[in-house]
Enzyme design. Sequence first.
Site, mmCIF file in Angstrom:
data_model
loop_
_atom_site.group_PDB
_atom_site.id
_atom_site.type_symbol
_atom_site.label_atom_id
_atom_site.label_comp_id
_atom_site.label_asym_id
_atom_site.label_seq_id
_atom_site.Cartn_x
_atom_site.Cartn_y
_atom_site.Cartn_z
ATOM 1 N N TYR A 47 0.823 -1.220 0.000
ATOM 2 C CA TYR A 47 0.000 0.000 0.000
ATOM 3 C C TYR A 47 0.861 1.276 0.000
ATOM 4 O O TYR A 47 0.369 2.347 -0.335
ATOM 5 C CB TYR A 47 -0.928 0.056 1.211
ATOM 6 C CG TYR A 47 -1.943 -1.061 1.326
ATOM 7 C CD1 TYR A 47 -2.144 -1.980 0.297
ATOM 8 C CD2 TYR A 47 -2.715 -1.197 2.481
ATOM 9 C CE1 TYR A 47 -3.069 -3.002 0.423
ATOM 10 C CE2 TYR A 47 -3.648 -2.212 2.613
ATOM 11 C CZ TYR A 47 -3.825 -3.118 1.591
ATOM 12 O OH TYR A 47 -4.737 -4.125 1.723
ATOM 13 N N LEU A 184 -18.034 -3.852 1.733
ATOM 14 C CA LEU A 184 -19.221 -3.127 1.252
ATOM 15 C C LEU A 184 -19.341 -3.215 -0.268
ATOM 16 O O LEU A 184 -20.076 -2.436 -0.881
ATOM 17 C CB LEU A 184 -19.168 -1.667 1.719
ATOM 18 C CG LEU A 184 -19.030 -1.513 3.247
ATOM 19 C CD1 LEU A 184 -18.814 -0.061 3.633
ATOM 20 C CD2 LEU A 184 -20.264 -2.082 3.951
ATOM 21 N N ILE A 223 -12.988 -5.036 7.545
ATOM 22 C CA ILE A 223 -12.092 -3.867 7.551
ATOM 23 C C ILE A 223 -12.487 -2.872 6.446
ATOM 24 O O ILE A 223 -11.750 -2.694 5.480
ATOM 25 C CB ILE A 223 -10.612 -4.293 7.425
ATOM 26 C CG1 ILE A 223 -10.422 -5.334 6.299
ATOM 27 C CG2 ILE A 223 -10.087 -4.858 8.742
ATOM 28 C CD1 ILE A 223 -8.958 -5.573 5.936
ATOM 29 N N LYS A 225 -12.901 0.545 4.424
ATOM 30 C CA LYS A 225 -12.082 1.757 4.309
ATOM 31 C C LYS A 225 -12.991 2.969 4.462
ATOM 32 O O LYS A 225 -14.094 2.999 3.912
ATOM 33 C CB LYS A 225 -11.394 1.786 2.949
ATOM 34 C CG LYS A 225 -10.447 2.970 2.780
ATOM 35 C CD LYS A 225 -9.796 2.971 1.424
ATOM 36 C CE LYS A 225 -10.700 3.627 0.402
ATOM 37 N NZ LYS A 225 -10.057 3.838 -0.891
ATOM 38 N N ASN A 235 -19.796 3.354 9.960
ATOM 39 C CA ASN A 235 -19.274 1.981 9.977
ATOM 40 C C ASN A 235 -19.130 1.426 11.389
ATOM 41 O O ASN A 235 -19.317 0.226 11.618
ATOM 42 C CB ASN A 235 -17.912 1.928 9.275
ATOM 43 C CG ASN A 235 -18.003 2.204 7.779
ATOM 44 O OD1 ASN A 235 -19.084 2.260 7.209
ATOM 45 N ND2 ASN A 235 -16.855 2.394 7.144
#
Length: 256
Positions: A47, A184, A223, A225, A235
Amino acid sequence: MEYQTIKGEKVPSLGLGTYRLTGDACARAVERALAMGYRHVDTAQMYGNEAEVGRGIEASGLDRGDVFLTTKVWPSDFAHDRVKSRTRESLKKLRTDYVDLLLMHWPGDGVPLDETLGAMRELQEERSVLHVGVSNFSPSLLEEAIEYAEVFCNQVQYHPYRNQDALLDQAQKMDYLLTAYTPLSRGGVQDDVTLKEIGEAHSKTATQVTLRWLVQQDKVSAIPKATGEEHLGENLDVFDFQLSGEEMDRIFSLSR
């Protein structure tokens, strides 16, 4: 916050994913999430944001032991010495002596599995890494991995439209954490009629119903974002309601 218990260790069911978060925005998102009550942060060497994640954790003022921190090794670094040197670089960037969880980011094809997991086990023995795991592994590949290390986690894409029954069943039998990334479906759940309908019954959004569905499953963490306070808050606000068995089944039936 709710927790999953894996091999006797408690892991926060909901964490912050940081894929494609970079620079100051990443550091701020991590700091903000921790201030709001998140206690689980996920990053990866690939990342390119470990330094920013480390800055965010440091700026939060929390004790290091209060945050469950995950990073991952990219397949081009699966050779024994590369695993160890790259992980030590990660620790420097993350401003920490250890990570809670180190994952193989994808299955590799050039380096034997026992070499990579062996190096990760050595890092575990020196306490630079508390737990080791894998990402994007099939059930059969995971069976192979447990011959070489105690696998704590398998991180995979998991959301209402992506069936992971085989891995879910395996995680529950073998006591490993199934961590859902892209939980999601890249925002795809927001306008889902079924999820919205279930949400209305609980005064929750389709997003919150989706995350509740995931964390309510045994051995599953998610997890998502998020960067802004509104989405981070939305969330996180999934621990004050329960989905019924029928509602859970309706969501399971959305997988295609």
